[in-house]
Design an enzyme around this catalytic site. Structure first.
Site, PDB file in Angstrom:
ATOM      1  N   HIS A 105       0.872  -1.191   0.000  1.00  9.29           N
ATOM      2  CA  HIS A 105       0.000   0.000   0.000  1.00  9.29           C
ATOM      3  C   HIS A 105       0.907   1.238   0.000  1.00  9.29           C
ATOM      4  CE1 HIS A 105      -3.472   2.420   0.617  1.00  9.29           C
ATOM      5  NE2 HIS A 105      -3.799   2.105   1.861  1.00  9.29           N
ATOM      6  N   HIS A 123      -2.221  -2.536  -9.734  1.00  8.92           N
ATOM      7  CA  HIS A 123      -3.261  -1.971  -8.872  1.00  8.92           C
ATOM      8  C   HIS A 123      -4.438  -2.923  -8.829  1.00  8.92           C
ATOM      9  CE1 HIS A 123      -6.035   0.924  -7.122  1.00  8.92           C
ATOM     10  NE2 HIS A 123      -4.935   1.527  -6.703  1.00  8.92           N
ATOM     11  N   ASP A 126       2.259   5.636  -6.510  1.00  7.79           N
ATOM     12  CA  ASP A 126       3.515   5.653  -5.759  1.00  7.79           C
ATOM     13  C   ASP A 126       4.750   5.742  -6.652  1.00  7.79           C
ATOM     14  OD1 ASP A 126       2.405   5.366  -3.120  1.00  7.79           O
ATOM     15  OD2 ASP A 126       1.752   3.397  -3.789  1.00  7.79           O
TER      16      ASP A 126
END
Ligand SMILES: CC(C)(COP(=O)(O)OP(=O)(O)OC[C@H]1O[C@@H](n2cnc3c(N)ncnc32)[C@H](O)[C@@H]1OP(=O)(O)O)[C@@H](O)C(=O)NCCC(=O)NCCS
Length: 375
Positions: free
Chosen positions: A222, A261, A312
């Site tokens: 995460h 994802h 990210d």
């Protein structure tokens, strides 16, 4: 007879509740904040988007002034929490320090009852403001430097950077962080938000619920992925090493941080903005190699694994060019997501039912008990 519905592992494709806060459209790569497209939201300040999440609408100028003053009035934190941060800095990682420091805040907060929406909103504002002060103090403590008091003249993002560095930053730096914070505020029922909502559903207090979120965000699948991306880029070192690094990593079945994802099957719409920011920052500081390497990794991952970059991936090289230490990236994610978590906790409590799923038991049922001296 109870009818069991067996969910897919990891709750993939399972709708567990409703939300009016954000929509993640995985097939088309669309993210909506309370009705507004993320591309529009990227033009707003963090304070405006916080108002949208916590108060339900984008603010007028007068509403924004009031909201901004409320946030600023909550920036100061108890000196004992800062003392803890200074003491913990050598031994622990920033996200672990943040988790304990946020927990310590509850001693001085008037924790709202689950039925009092206005008091919950005040808790949310206090948590957003104070977590940011804590985050900056952690950045300072990691460098062996004392915490800096907040500057009420500065915006949320500019003040965080000021408190982290001990000097004011120029507008371009502050605007980059401001936009990055906006892009990280909310994202449907992501792991940490669902964790925070499940915790809130027991009618515990807001601090306890956001702590559960912080613990979840810390993991490398995460929010921890942004720090892992930069560590990977540093391990690769030079653009010429990218192809061989990736070939070896994929052969070893390594998960490449910043790719893939659960929901998006196309480009993460936040990554598009962060990619532009990473390129612009590489040029600004005269070191484009982290962007160049990232771009090559993106090309190869799409070609070899059909996986796109996520939020990210390009945030790592953007923050690095801005001079932010890699172990602080997940903390920055947390200060933005604090707004999303608290809005979700309020939404959960506005129409609550305890979140308590079932498990399919796979252990034995008929073992014979034997007294301890005979085992
Ligand atoms: C985000 C993530 C946890 C989603 O997980 P998920 O929906 O459970 O998907 P899975 O982990 O089951 O992956 C499905 C397949 O894609 C592969 N895959 C997914 N992400 C991958 C990555 N980053 N690198 C390499 N392979 C990856 C898996 O190995 C798996 O392959 P297999 O079917 O051959 O075993 C996953 O993509 C991941 O671990 N990404 C890296 C960490 C990251 O960037 N997290 C931040 C998310 S915003």
């Amino acid at each position: 007879m109870t009818q069991w519905i067996v969910a897919e592992k990891g709750l993939q494709n399972i709708v567990v509740d409703q939300t009016a806060l954000s929509l993640v459209e995985g097939q088309q790569g669309i993210l909506i904040y309370r009705g507004y497209h993320i591309d529009e939201m990227a033009k707003c300040s963090f304070e405006e988007v916080c108002h949208l999440f916590l108060c339900g609408s984008l603010p007028s100028s007068a509403e924004l002034d009031r909201f901004d003053s409320a946030l600023k009035s909550e920036r100061i934190v108890d000196s004992r929490v800062l003392e803890y941060i200074a003491a913990a800095a050598k031994a622990d990682v920033p996200m672990a320090i943040l988790r304990t420091a946020v927990s310590m805040l509850s001693a001085k907060m008037n924790l709202a009852d689950a039925s009092n929406a206005e008091a919950l909103r005040k808790n949310a504002i206090a948590l957003i403001a104070k977590t940011t002060t804590l985050a900056a103090a952690i950045a300072r403590a990691k460098k062996g430097q004392p915490a800096v008091q907040p500057d009420p003249a500065l915006s949320h993002a500019a003040n965080f950077l000021y408190m982290s560095r001990g000097e004011r930053v120029d507008e371009v730096v502050a605007k980059t962080l401001d936009t990055a914070l906006v892009l990280h505020i909310d994202h449907g029922f992501n792991a940490s938000t669902f964790t925070a909502r499940a915790t809130a559903s027991t009618l515990t207090d807001m601090v306890s619920a956001v702590l559960a979120g912080i613990g979840s965000l810390k993991g490398p699948l995460h929010g921890g992925a942004n720090t892992a991306v930069m560590n990977m880029l540093l391990e690769i070192g030079e653009p010429d090493n990218v192809d061989s690094f990736l070939e070896k990593a994929l052969a070893e079945k390594r998960k490449i941080p910043g790719f893939g994802h659960r929901v998006y099957k196309t480009l993460d719409p936040r990554a598009k903005h962060l990619k532009q920011m990473s390129e612009a920052w590489g040029k600004r500081v005269g070191e484009v190699k982290w962007f160049t390497m990232s771009q090559r990794l993106e090309e190869l991952m799409l070609e070899k694994k059909k996986l796109n970059a996520n939020v990210d991936f390009y945030s790592a090289s953007t923050y690095y060019a801005m001079g932010i230490p890699p172990d602080m990236y997940t903390v920055i994610f947390a200060i933005a997501r604090m707004a999303g978590w608290s809005a979700h906790i309020m939404e959960q409590l506005g129409n609550n039912r305890l979140i308590r799923p079932e498990a399919e038991y796979t252990g034995p049922k008929d073992l014979k008990w034997v007294p301890i001296e005979e085992r």
